[in-house]
Every structure is written in structure tokens, then in C-alpha cells.
Design a protein around this motif. Sequence first.
Motif, short mmCIF file in Angstrom:
data_model
loop_
_atom_site.label_atom_id
_atom_site.label_comp_id
_atom_site.label_asym_id
_atom_site.label_seq_id
_atom_site.Cartn_x
_atom_site.Cartn_y
_atom_site.Cartn_z
N PHE A 93 0.88 -1.17 0.00
CA PHE A 93 0.00 0.00 0.00
C PHE A 93 0.91 1.22 0.00
N MET A 94 0.83 2.04 -1.06
CA MET A 94 1.78 3.13 -1.25
C MET A 94 1.08 4.47 -1.35
N PRO A 95 0.78 5.12 -0.22
CA PRO A 95 0.21 6.46 -0.26
C PRO A 95 1.29 7.50 -0.59
N VAL A 96 0.85 8.68 -0.98
CA VAL A 96 1.82 9.71 -1.37
C VAL A 96 2.61 10.21 -0.16
N THR A 97 1.94 10.36 0.97
CA THR A 97 2.58 10.67 2.25
C THR A 97 1.78 9.93 3.32
N THR A 98 2.15 10.09 4.59
CA THR A 98 1.45 9.42 5.67
C THR A 98 1.13 10.43 6.77
N HIS A 99 0.32 10.01 7.72
CA HIS A 99 -0.02 10.89 8.85
C HIS A 99 1.19 11.15 9.74
N ASP A 100 2.23 10.33 9.63
CA ASP A 100 3.45 10.53 10.41
C ASP A 100 4.47 11.42 9.70
N SER A 101 4.34 11.57 8.39
CA SER A 101 5.28 12.39 7.63
C SER A 101 4.76 13.82 7.53
N GLY A 102 5.53 14.68 6.86
CA GLY A 102 5.05 16.00 6.54
C GLY A 102 4.14 15.96 5.32
N THR A 103 3.62 17.12 4.95
CA THR A 103 2.85 17.23 3.71
C THR A 103 3.79 17.16 2.52
N PRO A 104 3.26 17.01 1.29
CA PRO A 104 4.15 17.09 0.12
C PRO A 104 4.98 18.37 0.09
N TYR A 105 4.41 19.48 0.56
CA TYR A 105 5.17 20.73 0.61
C TYR A 105 6.34 20.61 1.58
N GLN A 106 6.10 20.06 2.75
CA GLN A 106 7.15 19.92 3.75
C GLN A 106 8.21 18.91 3.34
N GLU A 107 7.80 17.84 2.70
CA GLU A 107 8.74 16.77 2.34
C GLU A 107 9.54 17.09 1.09
N PHE A 108 8.91 17.77 0.12
CA PHE A 108 9.54 17.91 -1.20
C PHE A 108 9.70 19.35 -1.67
N GLY A 109 9.27 20.32 -0.84
CA GLY A 109 9.57 21.71 -1.11
C GLY A 109 8.60 22.45 -1.99
N SER A 110 7.51 21.80 -2.42
CA SER A 110 6.54 22.47 -3.30
C SER A 110 5.19 21.79 -3.17
N ILE A 111 4.14 22.60 -3.11
CA ILE A 111 2.79 22.03 -3.11
C ILE A 111 2.55 21.26 -4.41
N GLU A 112 3.08 21.79 -5.52
CA GLU A 112 2.86 21.16 -6.82
C GLU A 112 3.53 19.79 -6.93
N SER A 113 4.46 19.48 -6.04
CA SER A 113 5.09 18.16 -6.07
C SER A 113 4.07 17.06 -5.78
N THR A 114 2.88 17.44 -5.30
CA THR A 114 1.79 16.47 -5.12
C THR A 114 1.52 15.73 -6.41
N VAL A 115 1.64 16.41 -7.56
CA VAL A 115 1.29 15.80 -8.84
C VAL A 115 2.21 14.64 -9.20
N PRO A 116 3.53 14.85 -9.35
CA PRO A 116 4.37 13.69 -9.69
C PRO A 116 4.42 12.65 -8.59
N ARG A 117 4.32 13.08 -7.34
CA ARG A 117 4.41 12.12 -6.24
C ARG A 117 3.19 11.21 -6.22
N TYR A 118 2.00 11.75 -6.49
CA TYR A 118 0.82 10.89 -6.46
C TYR A 118 0.75 10.01 -7.69
N VAL A 119 1.11 10.54 -8.85
CA VAL A 119 1.11 9.72 -10.06
C VAL A 119 2.08 8.56 -9.92
N SER A 120 3.27 8.81 -9.38
CA SER A 120 4.24 7.73 -9.22
C SER A 120 3.75 6.70 -8.21
N ALA A 121 3.12 7.14 -7.11
CA ALA A 121 2.62 6.21 -6.10
C ALA A 121 1.45 5.39 -6.62
N ALA A 122 0.57 6.02 -7.41
CA ALA A 122 -0.64 5.34 -7.87
C ALA A 122 -0.41 4.52 -9.13
#
Length: 270
Positions: A93-122
Motif C-alpha cells: 500500500f503506497m500512499p503519497v505521504t502518511t499521517h506521520d510524515s510532513g505534507t508534500p510541501y514539507q517533504e519535497f519543497g513544493s505544493i505542486e510536487s503532489t502531482v508527480p508524487r501521487y502519479v508515481s505512487a498510484a
Amino acid sequence: AKYANDTGGFMRFDNLHSSDPKFVQALTVSLHKEYPEVAILGEFFTDETNLLQKSAEWELNLNLATPWNYRFVPQLRDYLNYIHRSTKHLRYFMPVTTHDSGTPYQEFGSIESTVPRYVSAALMGTGATGITQGVEYGITEKIQFIGRQTKMEFPGEARFADFIFKVNTILADYSAFRCGDNCFFVDKGHDAIIAAFRYDPSLKSSGFLVLCNFDTLHTQKIVIDILPFLSTSGPFNCFELLSGENMEYSQSPMELFLQPCQAMVLKFLK
């Protein structure tokens, strides 16, 4: 366990690696006997040998993957390879982030990083994915869930809702993204882009090319030789599933440009 059994749901074994193995063995044997339809999601962080051995003994259905730990493209590519290499023994089971991690912004430096991170996970995984609350709104700080907190205020519009819906629709519509050992990386170790070709079991001579640019600041170019995966030498007619655009490439290698944090999912048409 009864509700999960009756509804086709999962039980989550939190911090499974911290539990006594003999207790877990006794518990899972009892659960599977009493509730044969229950599924188990484990949070089991250990070495690969122990993970595969115990997952078989305890009949785990899914284990939590940790793609947010791999912030750079070469390491994430290697991890995705591992996910597919182990799929015959264990699914993740591969979510983009977890409740224990930071948000995509905190982890990867950009809110827009949600896009490649979710596509790669899904769409580069084996079919089980998800998001934590707040990712759809593009919040910059994780939701604090431990202890008494003030009520969370969300923006009026879910910034990534339409995008997440499109990705989830692709995942549901095409079986190529819900299985393992059918993901072939064709990016030649690109520093910023991960590109993978995925065969569809129901479309023997066709498939999908998934591309993600993880660079948050710059457009990136990639050249891909698609000939080994298709039964034609060109031209290549494609439908880009995220944008809904028809595309045509006259020959291989294909030259593609991706904007910062852009993702593409090309379905090749016969």
C-alpha cells in the motif's frame, strides 16, 4: 475484525515490527480462522528477508510502503523497482505521504510536487494507494493528530481534487496499474524524470507510458526509445489520460518536454 470481514475491509496492524512475533502469529491464525474474509494491512519495517518470511507466515495482504523517504529521483526509482521485484511475495500500500510524515510541501519543497508524487505512487506501483487528509487541499503543514487540537480550517476549494479523481479513475479503469512485475523504466537513469512503460495484460501489443518530472523549478527534456515495447515502428498515436489530449509522435526515439512537477500518462492506441 468482524466489521472488516463483513464489509471487505482491512485491519491495520500499527507498528507491527514492534510487536512480539509469537503473539502476532497466534493472533493472525485466530483471525483468519474466525474471520476468513478479513484483510490485514501491516506497518512492518524490517529487513527484506524477515519481511517476506513473516508476511507469508502471518498472511499479510498489504504492507505500508514509504515513498516519502526517497526524496531524490534515483533512490525513488530503485524503491519502485523493489516494489515490483517483491510483488510475487508481498503487495504494498503506497500512499503519497502518511499521517506521520510532513505534507508534500514539507517533504519535497513544493505544493505542486503532489502531482508527480501521487502519479508515481498510484500508477508506478501495484494498485493500492491513497492520500492523508489535507493533501487534496494543498495544505502546507501536516495536520497534528496527537493530543487535543484546535479545529482545522481548510480552504474553500480542494486544489487537487480534480487531479486526484483523474488519477484514481485511470487506476480503476486499467488493470495494467493494479498488478506487479510489468513496470519497465525507460528513462535511462534521468536525474529529474522517472518514466516507465506498463503493459496491459488485456492489450498484448500496447500499453502505457507514465512520466513524472520531480523538478520543482525547471522544465526537463527526456528522449525515450519506445520501439522495444510496441508492435509498430511508428507513427505512434497516443491519448494523454490526464489532460484528455490526442498526441502523435512520428518516430522513435520520442522527445518529450515536461514542465516543473508535470506528469503525463500516455495510452498508446492500436
